[in-house]
Motif scaffolding. Structure first.
Motif, PDB file in Angstrom:
ATOM      1  N   ASP A   3       0.834  -1.204   0.000  1.00  0.00           N
ATOM      2  CA  ASP A   3       0.000   0.000   0.000  1.00  0.00           C
ATOM      3  C   ASP A   3       0.867   1.252   0.000  1.00  0.00           C
ATOM      4  O   ASP A   3       0.635   2.195  -0.776  1.00  0.00           O
ATOM      5  CB  ASP A   3      -0.924   0.005   1.218  1.00  0.00           C
ATOM      6  N   TYR A  28       0.836   0.477  -4.418  1.00  0.00           N
ATOM      7  CA  TYR A  28       0.046  -0.624  -4.980  1.00  0.00           C
ATOM      8  C   TYR A  28      -1.306  -0.730  -4.258  1.00  0.00           C
ATOM      9  O   TYR A  28      -1.843  -1.810  -4.065  1.00  0.00           O
ATOM     10  CB  TYR A  28       0.794  -1.947  -4.824  1.00  0.00           C
ATOM     11  N   ASP A  29      -1.869   0.397  -3.846  1.00  0.00           N
ATOM     12  CA  ASP A  29      -3.040   0.394  -2.976  1.00  0.00           C
ATOM     13  C   ASP A  29      -4.366   0.354  -3.722  1.00  0.00           C
ATOM     14  O   ASP A  29      -5.423   0.187  -3.102  1.00  0.00           O
ATOM     15  CB  ASP A  29      -3.012   1.608  -2.053  1.00  0.00           C
ATOM     16  N   GLU A  30      -4.355   0.486  -5.040  1.00  0.00           N
ATOM     17  CA  GLU A  30      -5.587   0.444  -5.819  1.00  0.00           C
ATOM     18  C   GLU A  30      -5.822  -0.962  -6.365  1.00  0.00           C
ATOM     19  O   GLU A  30      -4.900  -1.753  -6.524  1.00  0.00           O
ATOM     20  CB  GLU A  30      -5.513   1.442  -6.971  1.00  0.00           C
ATOM     21  N   ARG A  31      -7.090  -1.287  -6.672  1.00  0.00           N
ATOM     22  CA  ARG A  31      -7.473  -2.571  -7.249  1.00  0.00           C
ATOM     23  C   ARG A  31      -8.234  -2.340  -8.555  1.00  0.00           C
ATOM     24  O   ARG A  31      -8.891  -1.300  -8.733  1.00  0.00           O
ATOM     25  CB  ARG A  31      -8.376  -3.373  -6.299  1.00  0.00           C
ATOM     26  N   ASP A  32      -8.162  -3.319  -9.468  1.00  0.00           N
ATOM     27  CA  ASP A  32      -8.993  -3.219 -10.672  1.00  0.00           C
ATOM     28  C   ASP A  32     -10.356  -3.843 -10.388  1.00  0.00           C
ATOM     29  O   ASP A  32     -10.661  -4.232  -9.251  1.00  0.00           O
ATOM     30  CB  ASP A  32      -8.292  -3.854 -11.872  1.00  0.00           C
ATOM     31  N   THR A  33     -11.199  -3.934 -11.394  1.00  0.00           N
ATOM     32  CA  THR A  33     -12.562  -4.444 -11.202  1.00  0.00           C
ATOM     33  C   THR A  33     -12.590  -5.905 -10.780  1.00  0.00           C
ATOM     34  O   THR A  33     -13.585  -6.366 -10.233  1.00  0.00           O
ATOM     35  CB  THR A  33     -13.372  -4.275 -12.500  1.00  0.00           C
ATOM     36  N   ARG A  52      -4.570  -6.075  -7.428  1.00  0.00           N
ATOM     37  CA  ARG A  52      -3.808  -4.858  -7.153  1.00  0.00           C
ATOM     38  C   ARG A  52      -3.296  -4.227  -8.449  1.00  0.00           C
ATOM     39  O   ARG A  52      -2.935  -4.935  -9.398  1.00  0.00           O
ATOM     40  CB  ARG A  52      -2.604  -5.163  -6.260  1.00  0.00           C
ATOM     41  N   LEU A  53      -3.216  -2.909  -8.425  1.00  0.00           N
ATOM     42  CA  LEU A  53      -2.619  -2.163  -9.524  1.00  0.00           C
ATOM     43  C   LEU A  53      -1.277  -1.606  -9.082  1.00  0.00           C
ATOM     44  O   LEU A  53      -1.115  -1.172  -7.933  1.00  0.00           O
ATOM     45  CB  LEU A  53      -3.538  -1.014  -9.963  1.00  0.00           C
ATOM     46  N   GLY A 102      -0.279   1.776 -12.800  1.00  0.00           N
ATOM     47  CA  GLY A 102      -1.623   1.430 -13.228  1.00  0.00           C
ATOM     48  C   GLY A 102      -1.762   0.057 -13.842  1.00  0.00           C
ATOM     49  O   GLY A 102      -2.836  -0.303 -14.336  1.00  0.00           O
TER      50      GLY A 102
END
Length: 651
Positions: A443, A447-452, A456-457, A461
């Motif tokens: 995080d 790498y704290d975002e996720r895709d649908t 992890r993204l 991106g």
């Protein structure tokens, strides 16, 4: 790269008194081959096997004193003076299992490892000396050694092998690697000159054993430079040309061919009498001109012959071991899974175990491809924080308990405790299982975002999605452990597909830089780390799986079109190994290697799972002088340094 720094010391060794002791010359340090024998003592050959004595009596063989050097090499038995006679029964799995031949009955180099693998000691060479920058090596060989047909072994034989075979582009592909060029000083002294400093050559270079198994007086008839009619001879014998003939006679390209030619003389303890074949058995029998004796003056070896049953099935080999039909062995069937079965049959089979301390330092090394062709994955894999988080997410103790029968401990790619290079921080860093910490590291690293899909993204991106490749036909335990690893990584929302590949495909993808991440066992955790640090920096163009194009750049000095120039910090690390290779003082090399591994710790190129546990071999109750424990490594060449010529069989 490969511009080595000047060595800071000059090192030399000299052996006297029948190799019973080693004394220093000016400016050199002392070590002893046999500390129980005084340096002033001269041991002469006085005893020989009954089978050779009979040949002497019949006039078919010269007396012992004419067959031995004036100062034969004295070998101290491990436990006791042996008795002559008997046959050592062992086995191999087909013709390509020839390394077991080399390790048991053919371990003869200029120098050899002492049994404990603490230093290189005199053997064929009695004295060896590097110049200040380790670009020139002067070797003095033992006077009076003879080939098994009675012809003298001299520097002419070594120079024939080095200059006429391995430096000949028509004969050997090794010529392209500049293996060094030799020059004769006299019949027992030569110099070898290297393009780059190579202070490790005399101890470990893979070419060494081949330089002392090419008798010029026998092989020159097959070489066009020494016999202008060699092509005609080749045609008469059914070869396409002299090169094919020489290769077949000498085993230049395929070492198995060497063992298929019983006519080639040898300086080893046993000579081939029944050659290697696809089936049946191979037999070697004592060499009447072998140049080593025990402390009482008895010519070695003690054992008359060694028989290798040529098998095609590992299970058949196991059954023979269980039945007590194998006298001493430590290859193929001596697995962790087979140990309980072999233990149960020790009494009925008439054998015991001996310990083998493995050079292997890790059950499985995971290599993220730091030179990946995809820019997104390359950035992810080169992120140190990403690798640290992925390491903390692995529950290594669970893997040890489930896959390795609770044997082992969490371990990174690091030398073992038995090694002079042991580094506890390197071995233990990031091995604590802490999924919360791993998530936190990712995080904070972006790498704290996720895709649908919940994956992890990366900070760029990109979904953190890749394939972990394992050769399915290599080791089942690695496949099992990686199935667990992939499950642990799912808890990080990282999408990893485990791909078990055919070994040839896995190898091809690795060599062509077409893998995402892959897995192999962790080699070189003892003294061998010094000679092949493939896991500690990208220095091995075929084995440093985490960055093979960087290693190709290093080895080729940037000339390999497949290579990729590494970042400056990696190049600086490579230069540290150049300095090690250029250092002729063994003690200073050890210290430089420790400094080199400190940087390996910082780089954290690849990650491990667990420390490979101590292995075992079997030895018959009647089979003597085998140590209770020995190192086990391709560099050590076990059991060769334990001196199989002093093994003996109780009749």
């Amino acid at each position: 790269m490969r511009q080595h720094r000047r060595g800071s010391a000059r090192r030399c060794w000299q052996v006297t008194a029948g190799a019973a002791a080693v004394v220093m010359t000016a400016g050199c340090s002392f070590f002893s081959f046999d500390p129980d024998v005084e340096s002033s003592e001269q041991v002469e050959g006085v005893g020989e096997s009954p089978m050779l004595a009979a040949l002497v009596d019949s006039g078919d063989l010269p007396p012992l004193e004419e067959r031995l050097p004036q100062e034969p090499l004295v070998v101290e038995p491990h436990d006791e003076i042996g008795q002559y006679g008997g046959e050592w029964n062992t086995a191999i799995l087909g013709v390509h299992d020839w390394p077991w031949l080399g390790r048991t009955v053919a371990y003869e180099n200029f120098v050899r490892w002492d049994p404990e693998w603490e230093e290189a000691i005199a053997n064929i060479a009695t004295e060896w000396e590097y110049n200040d920058d380790a670009t020139e090596l002067t070797i003095t060989i033992r006077e009076g050694i003879r080939w098994s047909d009675g012809e003298p072994f001299t520097t002419d034989d070594i120079l024939f092998a080095l200059n006429d075979i391995f430096n000949n582009h028509d004969v050997s592909p090794m010529a392209a690697s500049n293996p060094g060029t030799g020059e004769k000083v006299d019949d027992h002294t030569l110099t070898i000159t290297f393009d780059d400093p190579d202070a490790l050559w005399i101890e470990d270079d893979f070419l060494l054993y081949q330089l002392v198994e090419k008798p010029k007086h026998y092989l020159e008839q097959f070489h066009i430079d020494h016999n202008e009619d060699a092509d005609e001879l080749a045609e008469e014998e059914g070869y396409s040309d002299w090169i094919e003939m020489l290769d077949d006679k000498a085993g230049v390209l395929d070492s198995a061919q060497y063992w298929q030619n019983p006519d080639i003389p040898t300086i080893r303890a046993w000579q081939v009498v029944e050659p290697l074949a696809d089936s049946g058995r191979m037999v070697v029998e004592r060499n009447p001109y072998y140049w080593k004796i025990d402390p009482e003056g008895n010519q070695l070896p003690y054992i008359d012959r060694v028989t290798f049953d040529i098998l095609q099935d590992e299970e058949v080999m196991l059954v023979r071991a269980l039945n007590g039909e194998i006298d001493m062995h430590a290859r193929h069937f001596n697995t962790l899974g087979n140990r309980p079965t072999l233990a149960d049959s020790r009494e009925s089979g008439g054998y015991e175990f001996f310990e083998m301390v493995p050079g292997e330092m890790n059950t499985a090394m995971i290599s993220f491809n730091l030179t990946h062709q995809d820019e997104g994955l390359r950035e992810i894999f080169n992120d140190h924080d990403f690798r640290v988080a992925m390491s903390h997410a692995i529950n290594r103790q669970d893997i040890i308990d489930v896959v390795y029968q609770e044997q082992g401990e969490p371990w990174q790619g690091a030398p073992r405790q038995e090694s002079p290079f042991y580094n506890e921080e390197l071995a233990k860093q990031y091995t604590e299982y802490d999924i919360d910490l791993a998530n936190e590291i990712l995080d904070q690293a972006g790498y704290d975002e996720r895709d649908t899909d919940g994956v992890r993204l990366s900070p760029g991106g990109e979904p953190v999605r890749f394939t972990l490749s394992v050769p399915g036909d290599f080791r089942p335990d690695i496949v099992d452990s990686m199935e667990m690893v992939v499950g642990f990584w799912e808890d990080l929302d990282v999408d990893v597909e485990l791909n078990t590949e055919d070994r040839s495909l896995w190898q091809n993808n690795r060599e062509n830089n077409e893998h995402d991440a892959n897995v192999w066992s962790g080699d070189n955790g003892l003294m061998d780390a010094l000679y092949d640090p493939r896991w500690y920096a990208p220095l091995h163009s075929g084995e440093s799986n985490f960055a093979i194009p960087w290693a190709q750049w290093y080895v080729s000095e940037g000339k390999d079109e497949r290579s990729i120039e590494p970042p400056q910090d990696v190049k600086d690390h490579m230069e540290m190994y150049d300095e090690i290779q250029g250092e002729s003082d063994p003690d200073l090399r050890i210290e430089l290697m420790k400094d080199f591994l400190d940087v390996s710790q910082e780089q954290f190129y690849a990650m491990g799972i667990s420390l490979t546990q101590v292995g075992y071999g079997i030895v018959g109750d009647h089979f003597r002088n085998v140590p209770d424990s020995m190192p086990s490594s391709a560099v050590y060449n076990d059991p060769g340094p334990t001196n199989p010529e002093q093994y003996w069989i109780e009749q």
